[in-house]
Design a protein around this motif. Structure first.
Motif, mmCIF file in Angstrom:
data_model
loop_
_atom_site.group_PDB
_atom_site.id
_atom_site.type_symbol
_atom_site.label_atom_id
_atom_site.label_comp_id
_atom_site.label_asym_id
_atom_site.label_seq_id
_atom_site.Cartn_x
_atom_site.Cartn_y
_atom_site.Cartn_z
ATOM 1 N N UNK A 56 0.784 -1.229 0.000
ATOM 2 C CA UNK A 56 0.000 0.000 0.000
ATOM 3 C C UNK A 56 0.814 1.275 0.000
ATOM 4 N N UNK A 57 2.123 1.180 -0.180
ATOM 5 C CA UNK A 57 2.971 2.377 -0.157
ATOM 6 C C UNK A 57 2.659 3.286 -1.336
ATOM 7 N N UNK A 58 2.799 4.589 -1.111
ATOM 8 C CA UNK A 58 2.624 5.555 -2.173
ATOM 9 C C UNK A 58 3.888 5.712 -2.996
ATOM 10 N N UNK A 59 3.778 6.443 -4.082
ATOM 11 C CA UNK A 59 4.929 6.676 -4.944
ATOM 12 C C UNK A 59 5.758 7.853 -4.436
ATOM 13 N N UNK A 60 7.037 7.839 -4.772
ATOM 14 C CA UNK A 60 7.953 8.919 -4.392
ATOM 15 C C UNK A 60 8.721 9.346 -5.636
ATOM 16 N N UNK A 61 8.651 10.632 -5.949
ATOM 17 C CA UNK A 61 9.381 11.179 -7.089
ATOM 18 C C UNK A 61 10.160 12.410 -6.633
ATOM 19 N N UNK A 62 10.990 12.941 -7.524
ATOM 20 C CA UNK A 62 11.793 14.111 -7.199
ATOM 21 C C UNK A 62 11.568 15.230 -8.200
ATOM 22 N N UNK A 63 11.749 16.470 -7.741
ATOM 23 C CA UNK A 63 11.562 17.646 -8.596
ATOM 24 C C UNK A 63 12.268 18.832 -7.946
ATOM 25 N N UNK A 64 12.312 19.943 -8.649
ATOM 26 C CA UNK A 64 12.784 21.165 -7.998
ATOM 27 C C UNK A 64 11.784 21.551 -6.910
ATOM 28 N N UNK A 65 12.221 22.350 -5.959
ATOM 29 C CA UNK A 65 11.325 22.762 -4.882
ATOM 30 C C UNK A 65 10.047 23.398 -5.415
ATOM 31 N N UNK A 66 10.183 24.304 -6.367
ATOM 32 C CA UNK A 66 9.014 25.006 -6.897
ATOM 33 C C UNK A 66 8.085 24.051 -7.624
ATOM 34 N N UNK A 67 8.645 23.157 -8.447
ATOM 35 C CA UNK A 67 7.809 22.213 -9.185
ATOM 36 C C UNK A 67 7.115 21.228 -8.253
ATOM 37 N N UNK A 68 7.785 20.856 -7.164
ATOM 38 C CA UNK A 68 7.195 19.918 -6.208
ATOM 39 C C UNK A 68 5.909 20.486 -5.618
#
Length: 223
Positions: A56-68
């Motif tokens: 049941x874990x959610x997804x984790x992605x990365x982005x710039x602070x503003x885009x996040x």
């Protein structure tokens, strides 16, 4: 339980990474933010690997602070106090619930101590609210150790998350989110101005940790 899309600003640091991991374990969608998207993506891959096999874990992605921040329901500020105001002012936070776990601390030969903010009449959380008047700032997650967050326990069930804020609905969301970390809702601890007491209390825990070689936390009895 409601699931949220959560942006973790400063998500590549130990606290941000640990909280992002715990939120994702709880089924939330997490976007780790950093000044450099590549760094955020690398940390997101590390967290995703750690989540392998967690049902049941959610997804984790990365982005710039503003885009996040873009599509986030909740935005967590997990950044050092140095440079805090400039970063917070630059983010697209209008209309969002913003969680501050920022602890303005300093260190000298006598150990950790809390910085005095606005002559004792302010805090990092209140500064964030002043800089982003169209956001709703809630203070929470100040006292959980990054080491414990990244540890093997399913929940940090010996600890409580103290939540402060001026809007009841936003506090309720954050108290519910706290269950991803401790296994139970956070504790409503009053208005946002009480972040002035919660933030420097972290220095006391650091002192305890150094003395007893541990990773201490806060537990409230009688509630």
């Amino acid at each position: 339980m409601t699931t949220y899309r959560i942006a973790v600003i400063g998500g590549t640091g130990p606290q941000g990474k640990g909280l992002g991991y715990r939120f994702a374990r709880g089924g939330h969608t997490v976007v780790l933010g950093s000044r450099a998207a590549e760094k955020a993506e690398a940390t997101a891959a590390e967290v995703t690997e750690r989540l392998a096999g967690v049902e049941g874990a959610g997804t984790v992605t990365g982005a710039t602070n503003a885009d996040a921040c873009g599509e986030a329901d909740l935005v967590l500020l997990a950044v050092p106090y140095d440079g805090h105001d400039e970063l917070v002012a630059s983010l697209p936070l209008a209309g969002k619930v913003v969680i501050s776990c920022v602890n303005p601390l300093a260190f000298d030969k006598r150990g950790a101590h809390g910085l005095v903010i606005d002559g004792g009449e302010g805090s990092a959380a209140e500064s964030a609210q002043r800089l982003q008047p169209e956001a709703t700032v809630v203070g929470a997650f100040h006292h959980v150790s990054a080491v414990t967050l990244w540890g093997d326990a399913d929940f940090l069930d010996g600890e409580d998350i103290l939540v402060v804020g001026d809007k009841a609905e936003a506090k309720e969301q954050v108290m519910e989110l706290a269950a991803s970390v401790t296994g139970r809702p956070g504790i409503d601890s009053g208005k946002l101005r009480l972040a002035r007491q919660l933030e420097p209390l972290t220095a006391v825990l650091i002192s305890i940790n150094r003395k007893y070689k541990t990773h201490s936390g806060i537990r409230i009895h009688g509630v």
